[in-house]
Design a protein around this motif. Sequence first.
Motif, PDB file in Angstrom:
ATOM      1  N   GLU A 199      53.854   3.929  45.713  1.00  0.00           N
ATOM      2  CA  GLU A 199      53.831   3.823  47.174  1.00  0.00           C
ATOM      3  C   GLU A 199      55.025   4.562  47.751  1.00  0.00           C
ATOM      4  O   GLU A 199      56.169   4.214  47.479  1.00  0.00           O
ATOM      5  CB  GLU A 199      53.849   2.358  47.620  1.00  0.00           C
ATOM      6  CG  GLU A 199      53.724   2.204  49.129  1.00  0.00           C
ATOM      7  CD  GLU A 199      53.627   0.754  49.590  1.00  0.00           C
ATOM      8  OE1 GLU A 199      54.137   0.457  50.688  1.00  0.00           O
ATOM      9  OE2 GLU A 199      53.052  -0.071  48.852  1.00  0.00           O
ATOM     10  N   THR A 200      54.760   5.602  48.529  1.00  0.00           N
ATOM     11  CA  THR A 200      55.814   6.416  49.118  1.00  0.00           C
ATOM     12  C   THR A 200      56.462   5.691  50.299  1.00  0.00           C
ATOM     13  O   THR A 200      55.978   4.660  50.758  1.00  0.00           O
ATOM     14  CB  THR A 200      55.256   7.759  49.604  1.00  0.00           C
ATOM     15  OG1 THR A 200      54.490   7.539  50.802  1.00  0.00           O
ATOM     16  CG2 THR A 200      54.367   8.401  48.549  1.00  0.00           C
ATOM     17  N   LYS A 201      57.530   6.271  50.803  1.00  0.00           N
ATOM     18  CA  LYS A 201      58.206   5.631  51.940  1.00  0.00           C
ATOM     19  C   LYS A 201      57.357   5.687  53.208  1.00  0.00           C
ATOM     20  O   LYS A 201      57.589   4.925  54.145  1.00  0.00           O
ATOM     21  CB  LYS A 201      59.584   6.238  52.172  1.00  0.00           C
ATOM     22  CG  LYS A 201      59.613   7.669  52.654  1.00  0.00           C
ATOM     23  CD  LYS A 201      61.070   8.121  52.821  1.00  0.00           C
ATOM     24  CE  LYS A 201      61.178   9.539  53.343  1.00  0.00           C
ATOM     25  NZ  LYS A 201      62.602   9.975  53.451  1.00  0.00           N
ATOM     26  N   GLU A 202      56.344   6.579  53.227  1.00  0.00           N
ATOM     27  CA  GLU A 202      55.389   6.588  54.340  1.00  0.00           C
ATOM     28  C   GLU A 202      54.285   5.550  54.140  1.00  0.00           C
ATOM     29  O   GLU A 202      53.347   5.484  54.934  1.00  0.00           O
ATOM     30  CB  GLU A 202      54.735   7.973  54.459  1.00  0.00           C
ATOM     31  CG  GLU A 202      55.688   9.118  54.721  1.00  0.00           C
ATOM     32  CD  GLU A 202      56.097   9.830  53.434  1.00  0.00           C
ATOM     33  OE1 GLU A 202      56.603  10.950  53.519  1.00  0.00           O
ATOM     34  OE2 GLU A 202      55.904   9.244  52.344  1.00  0.00           O
ATOM     35  N   GLU A 203      54.405   4.754  53.066  1.00  0.00           N
ATOM     36  CA  GLU A 203      53.412   3.739  52.693  1.00  0.00           C
ATOM     37  C   GLU A 203      52.062   4.375  52.355  1.00  0.00           C
ATOM     38  O   GLU A 203      51.004   3.852  52.694  1.00  0.00           O
ATOM     39  CB  GLU A 203      53.269   2.664  53.771  1.00  0.00           C
ATOM     40  CG  GLU A 203      54.545   1.857  53.983  1.00  0.00           C
ATOM     41  CD  GLU A 203      54.368   0.706  54.954  1.00  0.00           C
ATOM     42  OE1 GLU A 203      53.345   0.645  55.651  1.00  0.00           O
ATOM     43  OE2 GLU A 203      55.274  -0.154  55.006  1.00  0.00           O
ATOM     44  N   ILE A 204      52.138   5.512  51.679  1.00  0.00           N
ATOM     45  CA  ILE A 204      50.955   6.201  51.161  1.00  0.00           C
ATOM     46  C   ILE A 204      50.908   5.990  49.656  1.00  0.00           C
ATOM     47  O   ILE A 204      51.922   6.156  48.968  1.00  0.00           O
ATOM     48  CB  ILE A 204      51.006   7.708  51.491  1.00  0.00           C
ATOM     49  CG1 ILE A 204      50.927   7.926  53.005  1.00  0.00           C
ATOM     50  CG2 ILE A 204      49.894   8.459  50.773  1.00  0.00           C
ATOM     51  CD1 ILE A 204      51.264   9.340  53.431  1.00  0.00           C
ATOM     52  N   HIS A 205      49.756   5.622  49.135  1.00  0.00           N
ATOM     53  CA  HIS A 205      49.603   5.433  47.698  1.00  0.00           C
ATOM     54  C   HIS A 205      49.200   6.743  47.033  1.00  0.00           C
ATOM     55  O   HIS A 205      48.301   7.450  47.505  1.00  0.00           O
ATOM     56  CB  HIS A 205      48.561   4.363  47.402  1.00  0.00           C
ATOM     57  CG  HIS A 205      49.031   2.971  47.699  1.00  0.00           C
ATOM     58  ND1 HIS A 205      48.285   1.850  47.432  1.00  0.00           N
ATOM     59  CD2 HIS A 205      50.204   2.527  48.226  1.00  0.00           C
ATOM     60  CE1 HIS A 205      48.957   0.768  47.790  1.00  0.00           C
ATOM     61  NE2 HIS A 205      50.123   1.158  48.280  1.00  0.00           N
ATOM     62  N   VAL A 206      49.878   7.044  45.927  1.00  0.00           N
ATOM     63  CA  VAL A 206      49.599   8.253  45.142  1.00  0.00           C
ATOM     64  C   VAL A 206      49.424   7.847  43.688  1.00  0.00           C
ATOM     65  O   VAL A 206      50.292   7.180  43.114  1.00  0.00           O
ATOM     66  CB  VAL A 206      50.741   9.284  45.258  1.00  0.00           C
ATOM     67  CG1 VAL A 206      50.424  10.523  44.422  1.00  0.00           C
ATOM     68  CG2 VAL A 206      50.988   9.661  46.707  1.00  0.00           C
ATOM     69  N   VAL A 207      48.301   8.223  43.104  1.00  0.00           N
ATOM     70  CA  VAL A 207      48.069   7.979  41.687  1.00  0.00           C
ATOM     71  C   VAL A 207      48.646   9.142  40.890  1.00  0.00           C
ATOM     72  O   VAL A 207      48.396  10.303  41.211  1.00  0.00           O
ATOM     73  CB  VAL A 207      46.560   7.839  41.392  1.00  0.00           C
ATOM     74  CG1 VAL A 207      46.276   7.931  39.890  1.00  0.00           C
ATOM     75  CG2 VAL A 207      46.045   6.516  41.937  1.00  0.00           C
ATOM     76  N   GLY A 208      49.424   8.804  39.864  1.00  0.00           N
ATOM     77  CA  GLY A 208      49.927   9.803  38.933  1.00  0.00           C
ATOM     78  C   GLY A 208      49.285   9.603  37.572  1.00  0.00           C
ATOM     79  O   GLY A 208      49.285   8.483  37.054  1.00  0.00           O
ATOM     80  N   LEU A 209      48.706  10.663  37.013  1.00  0.00           N
ATOM     81  CA  LEU A 209      48.127  10.623  35.674  1.00  0.00           C
ATOM     82  C   LEU A 209      48.982  11.495  34.757  1.00  0.00           C
ATOM     83  O   LEU A 209      49.411  12.590  35.161  1.00  0.00           O
ATOM     84  CB  LEU A 209      46.692  11.143  35.684  1.00  0.00           C
ATOM     85  CG  LEU A 209      45.703  10.437  36.620  1.00  0.00           C
ATOM     86  CD1 LEU A 209      44.319  11.081  36.499  1.00  0.00           C
ATOM     87  CD2 LEU A 209      45.621   8.945  36.330  1.00  0.00           C
ATOM     88  N   PHE A 210      49.199  11.035  33.517  1.00  0.00           N
ATOM     89  CA  PHE A 210      50.127  11.710  32.616  1.00  0.00           C
ATOM     90  C   PHE A 210      49.516  11.909  31.230  1.00  0.00           C
ATOM     91  O   PHE A 210      48.688  11.106  30.794  1.00  0.00           O
ATOM     92  CB  PHE A 210      51.433  10.918  32.526  1.00  0.00           C
ATOM     93  CG  PHE A 210      52.115  10.759  33.847  1.00  0.00           C
ATOM     94  CD1 PHE A 210      53.030  11.698  34.291  1.00  0.00           C
ATOM     95  CD2 PHE A 210      51.809   9.689  34.676  1.00  0.00           C
ATOM     96  CE1 PHE A 210      53.629  11.574  35.533  1.00  0.00           C
ATOM     97  CE2 PHE A 210      52.405   9.550  35.925  1.00  0.00           C
ATOM     98  CZ  PHE A 210      53.319  10.497  36.355  1.00  0.00           C
ATOM     99  N   PRO A 211      49.943  12.962  30.528  1.00  0.00           N
ATOM    100  CA  PRO A 211      49.347  13.254  29.227  1.00  0.00           C
ATOM    101  C   PRO A 211      49.853  12.377  28.097  1.00  0.00           C
ATOM    102  O   PRO A 211      49.251  12.338  27.025  1.00  0.00           O
ATOM    103  CB  PRO A 211      49.741  14.720  28.993  1.00  0.00           C
ATOM    104  CG  PRO A 211      51.015  14.889  29.744  1.00  0.00           C
ATOM    105  CD  PRO A 211      50.872  14.018  30.958  1.00  0.00           C
TER     106      PRO A 211
END
Length: 235
Positions: free
Chosen positions: A70-82
């Motif tokens: 959750e960013t400081k703008e309250e936006i959710h971002v999914v991160g996928l990793f190898p």
Amino acid sequence: MKLYYDFHIHTALSPCGEDSMTPNNIVNMSLINELDAIAITDHNSAENVEAVMKVAKGKDIIVVPGIEIETKEEIHVVGLFPDIESVYNVQSKLYSKLPYIKNKSTVFGHQYVLDENDDIIKELDKLLLTSVAMSLNEVIDLIHDNNGIAIPAHIDRPSYSILANIGFIPDDLNTSILEISRFSNLDTYRQKYKEYHIIQSSDAHELGYIGIKKNSLEVNEKNIESIFNALKQYE
């Protein structure tokens, strides 16, 4: 080949996730629903990813290490990793940027860290369900710097989404992959945002929603490398 995925699943570590979202329950429900690949994406933490990966070892399903930030703008971002090391590096940075607010489990829910036997190892004290002190672009850069793929989450939702909180998709957004929730029509959003690759996942916080939207990704082989190759062509 078609690979059926659900790249947005929470465990019992997320305070809003049900306690029944244990590693074994998640893997078994995913297999029942004939998914080929899942991603574990708890709020601002990846401490249950490895346990789910251990449960899935030797079974016909891929577990992609992930996290929902959750960013400081309250936006959710999914991160996928190898790999697990990359998501742990991101987790370490997020923990340093996450304010200390004591979790009230009676209000927000428990934050259980589990092992591959579904036993509780510990319960996190710091509330995960809040913003880190990083902007949207900083979060996307952090994900990319750690070999990950950044996906603004559930853009169709009226809260915690890039469209709800900013009102538009910024021109300088350093990713071309967006996610919609299970509540919207995938074809509609693909027609509306033709310059982006739209994926759809469950955002499951309870077992019954895992794989409810059975979407597929074209891959060369059934492994994490092929998944990343398929997704990175859109970044």
